[in-house]
Design a protein around this motif. Structure first.
Motif, PDB file in Angstrom:
ATOM      1  N   CYS A  50       4.185   0.870  -0.693  1.00  0.00           N
ATOM      2  CA  CYS A  50       2.739   0.729  -0.528  1.00  0.00           C
ATOM      3  C   CYS A  50       2.213   1.807   0.405  1.00  0.00           C
ATOM      4  O   CYS A  50       2.795   2.042   1.458  1.00  0.00           O
ATOM      5  CB  CYS A  50       2.408  -0.646   0.048  1.00  0.00           C
ATOM      6  N   PRO A  51       1.160   2.461   0.071  1.00  0.00           N
ATOM      7  CA  PRO A  51       0.540   3.373   1.021  1.00  0.00           C
ATOM      8  C   PRO A  51      -0.124   2.586   2.129  1.00  0.00           C
ATOM      9  O   PRO A  51      -0.209   1.371   2.078  1.00  0.00           O
ATOM     10  CB  PRO A  51      -0.486   4.117   0.163  1.00  0.00           C
ATOM     11  N   PHE A  52      -0.569   3.299   3.116  1.00  0.00           N
ATOM     12  CA  PHE A  52      -1.210   2.630   4.246  1.00  0.00           C
ATOM     13  C   PHE A  52      -2.534   2.037   3.804  1.00  0.00           C
ATOM     14  O   PHE A  52      -3.378   2.717   3.209  1.00  0.00           O
ATOM     15  CB  PHE A  52      -1.427   3.627   5.376  1.00  0.00           C
ATOM     16  N   VAL A  53      -2.667   0.752   4.061  1.00  0.00           N
ATOM     17  CA  VAL A  53      -3.866   0.031   3.610  1.00  0.00           C
ATOM     18  C   VAL A  53      -4.903   0.110   4.722  1.00  0.00           C
ATOM     19  O   VAL A  53      -4.784  -0.571   5.746  1.00  0.00           O
ATOM     20  CB  VAL A  53      -3.527  -1.442   3.295  1.00  0.00           C
ATOM     21  N   LEU A  54      -5.863   0.986   4.538  1.00  0.00           N
ATOM     22  CA  LEU A  54      -6.913   1.156   5.531  1.00  0.00           C
ATOM     23  C   LEU A  54      -8.137   0.358   5.104  1.00  0.00           C
ATOM     24  O   LEU A  54      -8.546   0.398   3.944  1.00  0.00           O
ATOM     25  CB  LEU A  54      -7.288   2.633   5.669  1.00  0.00           C
ATOM     26  N   ALA A  55      -8.652  -0.352   6.049  1.00  0.00           N
ATOM     27  CA  ALA A  55      -9.758  -1.253   5.731  1.00  0.00           C
ATOM     28  C   ALA A  55     -10.956  -0.499   5.181  1.00  0.00           C
ATOM     29  O   ALA A  55     -11.672  -0.993   4.327  1.00  0.00           O
ATOM     30  CB  ALA A  55     -10.151  -2.049   6.969  1.00  0.00           C
ATOM     31  N   GLN A  56     -11.134   0.774   5.650  1.00  0.00           N
ATOM     32  CA  GLN A  56     -12.332   1.485   5.246  1.00  0.00           C
ATOM     33  C   GLN A  56     -12.161   2.303   3.987  1.00  0.00           C
ATOM     34  O   GLN A  56     -13.113   2.860   3.482  1.00  0.00           O
ATOM     35  CB  GLN A  56     -12.813   2.397   6.387  1.00  0.00           C
ATOM     36  N   ASN A  57     -10.897   2.425   3.413  1.00  0.00           N
ATOM     37  CA  ASN A  57     -10.650   3.265   2.243  1.00  0.00           C
ATOM     38  C   ASN A  57     -10.319   2.401   1.023  1.00  0.00           C
ATOM     39  O   ASN A  57      -9.563   1.440   1.132  1.00  0.00           O
ATOM     40  CB  ASN A  57      -9.491   4.221   2.510  1.00  0.00           C
ATOM     41  N   PRO A  58     -10.821   2.742  -0.174  1.00  0.00           N
ATOM     42  CA  PRO A  58     -10.470   1.992  -1.390  1.00  0.00           C
ATOM     43  C   PRO A  58      -9.021   2.280  -1.797  1.00  0.00           C
ATOM     44  O   PRO A  58      -8.525   3.379  -1.585  1.00  0.00           O
ATOM     45  CB  PRO A  58     -11.465   2.504  -2.420  1.00  0.00           C
ATOM     46  N   GLN A  59      -8.373   1.314  -2.416  1.00  0.00           N
ATOM     47  CA  GLN A  59      -6.997   1.453  -2.874  1.00  0.00           C
ATOM     48  C   GLN A  59      -6.941   1.307  -4.395  1.00  0.00           C
ATOM     49  O   GLN A  59      -7.745   0.564  -4.977  1.00  0.00           O
ATOM     50  CB  GLN A  59      -6.104   0.379  -2.241  1.00  0.00           C
ATOM     51  N   ILE A  60      -5.973   2.011  -5.011  1.00  0.00           N
ATOM     52  CA  ILE A  60      -5.748   1.891  -6.457  1.00  0.00           C
ATOM     53  C   ILE A  60      -4.406   1.186  -6.659  1.00  0.00           C
ATOM     54  O   ILE A  60      -3.377   1.639  -6.138  1.00  0.00           O
ATOM     55  CB  ILE A  60      -5.740   3.272  -7.137  1.00  0.00           C
ATOM     56  N   LEU A  61      -4.425   0.082  -7.396  1.00  0.00           N
ATOM     57  CA  LEU A  61      -3.201  -0.674  -7.690  1.00  0.00           C
ATOM     58  C   LEU A  61      -2.590  -0.158  -8.994  1.00  0.00           C
ATOM     59  O   LEU A  61      -3.287  -0.054 -10.009  1.00  0.00           O
ATOM     60  CB  LEU A  61      -3.522  -2.164  -7.818  1.00  0.00           C
TER      61      LEU A  61
END
Length: 825
Positions: A50-61
């Motif tokens: 998992c990449p770093f899950v930053l609250a302010q950045n969108p993530q792609i699953l």
């Protein structure tokens, strides 16, 4: 198993890069050797899936599932890599879980995806759709890459032979374990071990070898069915070859021991094979073997059924040298066997150090036999006085049951430290009926009828406890115990027809009970340095034997205790040359057939029976062996000496043209011999293996008032050549010669015979076609001649040629069975 996820909040880009770098370093430590070197950089990333899950950045699953193309089975540990479109460098990734699925996040936007696994073609995804921040790759099917597989085999760890104190250890490398071949194919790669196309295993030219699984007898190593062949190479850690067993092993004599040690855990998935055989004479059978492996369980099963026919041609001469009368007989017989068997079992890996195994097998056989024998009686002037025909019809049912429980504990302190408990049980029954019709063609005798009945029941139990404790790197202590129970009851009756009524013959009718219990305790201590080693041991065995003839109330009790010492030493001159020397005391207890006093009346002028008063043989065995590895050849030379007391020999007596033989303890025997065997594989398409054994013996002994002192010799040789031909054809040619030799009364004739095998692989080894011809020239004839002052005996037996064709299909992770595993009587 979507990968390792690390969450960060309000981190700078520099902090994020630092954490990623440390995560990659951690991943490198746990990366497996299964990944190709060109994918190493990707692996360092995917284990931090998992990449770093930053609250302010969108993530792609990114999600999906990976299967292999042959059987649509899931692929575990496949690589899912996310790579930068411009630089082609990996950004992040994941590895698939047990069921082939994956799921991980990325915050990158300009990338493409690669899916790869060792031995399969890599798939690349550049055009994908992002819906609600999700990329669903669905089901991804990978196809085999034969070129890549070939490259892995060349660079993989090679199988190697190690010289130990009292054994040779063949460590199975990935050059064999990655091929999907069966354990029989692995055995064929071991010096001094040969497995023919029909699956028969020989050690230094002898087929009297005992097969152990993890140091103990096992249902998987039994003669019924083809269970041993269902063990694939990737399940095997190493194979031990023991030619002169130490005190750790049962003191009962064998020609050697092959111990197959399985890995604690194996690749997960399904492998198996289906085999169909047809032959002349009848050798028609079908077998199915399936092995399923998961994280905790290894499930194995086998099913088989078929029919086999064994023809026989016999001749005999009984000559009375006092009265000059002779009885000649010649005839043929056919034995038909219908059988069905099932085996099922499981290994349960409680954890990395504890394994529990439970298995069982059941077989049912139906036997039919007929024979026709012509008898002629002549007088002193060689005139035929009587001539008659003896017909036999026999039917029998044989149910068999075998079961085992095993518990093995390994210890974290040392990889060789272990505790093993096993319990093995079996039962066998035979209900047999025979009818004999005697029809006179010439002479004044009247026709007569006989019949026999056999109700036979056998139960065997073996309990073993073994503990191995290494210490100070070079020292090892082994200790353990074994308790064996053998129980047999044989209700046998012979009846004659008088005035249309069946009347039992009291001299040939009885109930024989056999009960034997053997308790063994042993301990060994060993030192093994880099060059020199020494192992000493002692085994105590106490035997309690009771036999009883119920009808006549004849009993025999024999209780005795024996010490069986052993000592072995080795000297390693270099990696290619080693010397081994050993001494052990052995015992050969009389078998049931030797003790059972009932007569075989198939030919009622040549009767064979047992002796319930028989004592065991004891042998002091000395052996010096040199082991050479010269390029692509391996050679073994041995000098041996064996001194045996209470030697068991069959003694024939003669009365009214009837010969009766039964085993007796007759004196001592000293045998000194030389043995050489070697295997040479100059190329990957040709190999040759040969064995040569010659010995000189001296016999001393009396039986009743007759001296049996004499000297003699015997020798045997075998040669097997194997060729790998174009188009995936294999051919195997073997020849055996056994010289004539003398026993106390009899001369055994020499024998020369040859076998031929041809094999063809198709569909990338998933299907194998087998053709085998045993005794190609029908020259294997067993002949014995007994010449005494008052009588002369000649007996001849011929089985003839056997031709068998088999087709086998392998599925899952393994190839087709390489061998048909036909059982021969």
């Amino acid at each position: 198993m979507g990968g390792l996820c690390i969450k960060t909040h309000n981190k700078s880009k520099q902090e994020e890069k630092a954490i990623q770098f440390l995560s990659f370093i951690f991943a490198k430590k746990i990366a497996t050797n299964q990944i190709m070197h060109k994918n190493l950089t990707v692996i360092l990333l995917i284990l931090v899936a998992c990449p770093f899950v930053l609250a302010q950045n969108p993530q792609i699953l990114i999600t999906g599932k990976v299967l292999e193309s042959n059987n649509n089975l899931p692929i575990e540990y496949a690589t899912i890599a996310v790579l930068d479109n411009s630089t082609k460098t990996p950004l992040t990734g994941a590895i698939t879980s047990l069921d082939g699925t994956f799921a991980f996040y990325t915050k990158d936007t300009d990338f493409y995806i690669e899916v790869s696994f060792m031995g399969f073609k890599t798939r690349t995804f550049k055009d994908f759709e992002i819906k609600e921040n999700t990329i669903n790759l669905k089901t991804i099917v990978l196809t085999e890459d034969n070129l890549a597989l070939g490259e892995v085999v060349v660079r993989a760890e090679k199988s190697q032979m190690e010289f130990k104190l009292d054994k040779r250890v063949f460590n199975v490398g990935t050059d064999l374990s990655s091929t999907g071949a069966s354990s029989l194919e692995v055995l064929n790669n071991i010096p001094s071990v040969n497995v023919n196309i029909e699956g028969e295993i020989s050690l230094r030219g002898s087929q009297g070898v005992q097969i152990l699984i993890n140091g103990k007898p096992s249902v998987l190593a039994s003669a019924d069915g083809n269970a041993l062949g269902s063990i694939t190479a990737d399940m095997i850690d190493k194979i031990e070859v023991i030619t002169n067993p130490s005190a750790k092993y049962d003191a009962e004599g064998t020609s050697g021991i092959i111990n197959i040690i399985l890995k604690k855990s194996e690749k997960r998935g399904i492998n198996g094979s289906a085999t169909l055989n047809i032959g002349v004479p009848n050798s028609n059978s079908f077998g199915l073997s399936v092995n399923k492996r998961t994280e905790k369980f290894n499930l194995f099963s086998q099913l088989g059924f078929g029919i086999r026919t064994y023809p026989d041609e016999r001749k005999s001469i009984n000559q009375d040298l006092i009265n000059n009368t002779t009885i000649n007989s010649f005839g043929e017989s056919e034995f038909d066997e219908k059988f069905a068997n099932i085996l099922i079992g499981a290994d349960y890996h409680i954890n990395s150090n504890n394994v529990l195994t439970l298995s069982g097998s059941y077989a049912y056989e139906v036997e039919d036999q007929w024979s026709e024998t012509n008898f002629n009686q002549t007088n002193a002037s060689n005139t035929t006085t009587n001539s008659w025909l003896r017909d036999e019809k026999t039917e029998a049912d044989n149910p068999k049951l075998r079961y085992e429980l095993q518990y093995k504990k390994d210890f974290k302190r040392h990889k060789e430290q272990s505790l093993l408990f096993s319990a093995l049980g079996s039962s066998f029954r035979k209900d047999q009926f025979s009818d004999f019709d005697n029809t006179f063609i010439l002479g004044s005798n009247e026709d007569f009828k006989q019949k026999t009945r056999t109700d036979y029941a056998l139960e065997d139990y073996t309990f073993k406890l073994d503990y191995t404790h290494p210490f100070l790197d070079k020292y090892t202590i082994e200790t353990g115990s074994q308790y064996v129970i053998n129980s047999v009851s044989n209700d046998f009756a012979v009846s004659n027809l008088f005035n249309n009524e069946w009347v039992n013959n009291p001299d040939l009718t009885n109930v024989f009970d056999f009960n034997q219990k053997v308790l063994g305790l042993y301990t060994t201590a060993a030192y093994e340095g880099d060059i020199w080693g020494l192992k000493i041991g002692v085994r105590l065995e106490h035997t309690n034997l009771n036999t009883l003839l119920r009808t006549t109330n004849e009993s025999n009790q024999n209780n005795y205790a024996n010490l069986f010492p052993s000592i072995h030493t080795s000297f390693k001159l270099n990696a290619s040359f080693s010397l081994q020397a050993g001494y052990s005391k052995r015992i050969r207890r009389p078998g049931l057939r030797e003790l059972n006093p009932f007569s075989n009346i198939r030919n009622n002028f040549s009767i064979s029976k047992g002796n319930p008063d028989l004592k065991p043989e004891y042998t002091d065995s000395y052996e010096i062996t040199s082991i050479h590895k010269i390029g692509k050849a391996s050679l073994n030379f041995s000098l041996y000496n064996r001194y045996t007391v209470d030697v068991v020999e069959r003694i024939s007596t003669f009365n009214n043209n009837i010969s009766t033989s039964r085993p007796e303890n007759v004196g001592t025997n000293t045998t000194t011999g030389f043995e050489a065997n070697g295997k040479y594989a100059p190329s990957n398409w040709f190999s040759v293996q040969g064995d040569f054994n010659i010995n000189y013996f001296s016999r001393n002994g009396f039986f009743e008032t007759t001296s049996f002192n004499f000297k003699g010799n015997q020798w045997a040789s075998s040669l097997t050549t194997k060729f790998k031909l174009p188009a995936d054809f294999d051919i195997e040619i073997s020849a055996d010669y056994r010289s004539k030799y003398k026993t106390v009364q009899t001369v055994i004739a020499d024998n020369l015979f040859a076998d031929l095998g041809l094999r063809k692989k198709i569909l990338k080894g998933k299907v194998i076609l087998n053709l085998s011809i045993r005794d190609v020239f029908a020259s294997r004839i067993n002949q014995t001649t007994t010449t005494q002052p008052d009588f002369y005996l000649f007996n001849s037996r011929k089985r003839g040629r056997f031709v068998n064709f088999g087709i086998s299909y392998g599925f899952g992770k393994g190839e087709a069975m390489e061998f048909s595993g036909q059982r021969r009587r």
